[in-house]
Design a protein around this motif. Sequence first.
Motif: not given
Length: 318
Positions: A170-187
């Motif tokens: 989902h659209q969120d400025d916080g995504v840019f500072g996260k790692t791939v691992a922190e976003l999984l399982p969303k892809r």
Amino acid sequence: MGTHLSKQLERRKAISTEKKALADLQQSCGCEFPGCDYIPSDRKTWMAGVGPDKLHINKIVWPGTHDSATNKIGIRFVSRPFAQCQSLSIYNQLVAGTRVLDIRVQEDRRVCHGILKTYSVDVVLADLKRFLSETESEIVILEIRTEFGHEDPPEFDKYLVEQLGDHLIHQDDGVFGKTVAELLPKRVICVWKPRKSPQPKRGDPLWSAGYLKDNWIDTDLPSTKFESNLKHLSQQQPAASRKFFYRVENTVTPQPDNPILCVKPVTNRIHCYAKVFIIECVKRGCADKLQIFSTDFIDKDFVDACVGLTFARAEGKA
């Protein structure tokens, strides 16, 4: 007639001069940049290979394709050479390492490039979902826009959400500072760029147009495009401090005032200089600003250059 011939001769001379300028630069700049010796063991899963816990979204150099779904556009041998920018299917591009897709649609949900059209966007999404089902840690940026001169497909945002569902980040400025691992399982980061329909909002499953920016220059002159890309990139903030994706396209475009109107021979004028561009970014102090790097007719050398610089960043060497 004489004036037209004179202009054509001037154009050919300018193109020849610019091709030589890039060839000379390639000879003089060397071949090394941070991560240039890193080759992914499997391009299909290169993010997993580098390490999902090491890969911050804002530090990845994303290999992208320009006009991604044009492998079967128009009529083969007739109109296709004037609009085809990729020879691989969407699935095979992803397997080859592509992680940013550029899709243009018209009102009936068919993919198009200008006035030429091809298969339905359903084919694109089916290929994407097939790839996601076969991998575990690969993030894909899917940019879909309504092509210039066309109307938005009705209720297209709802359609995208229905099709991609739980895969969507989902659209969120916080995504840019996260790692791939922190976003999984969303892809999937899906950027929807309608012409008239409402833009997605913060917290929505889709991302609005302002989250993927570039500075497009419409030219068939390779050195002009190369230097313009460097100029505009140098004016950006470092990728690690931006709250949007910035794209550089290593492409040039056929022009109506030039006899050569087919995409491939024109874009080949700049295609082989992707590594040179990265090297020049390092030399000119803007390598930390490079983020999405896109091309026509993507190949393994292009992917490896992007993945290599990404690996160097992940290891703290760039």
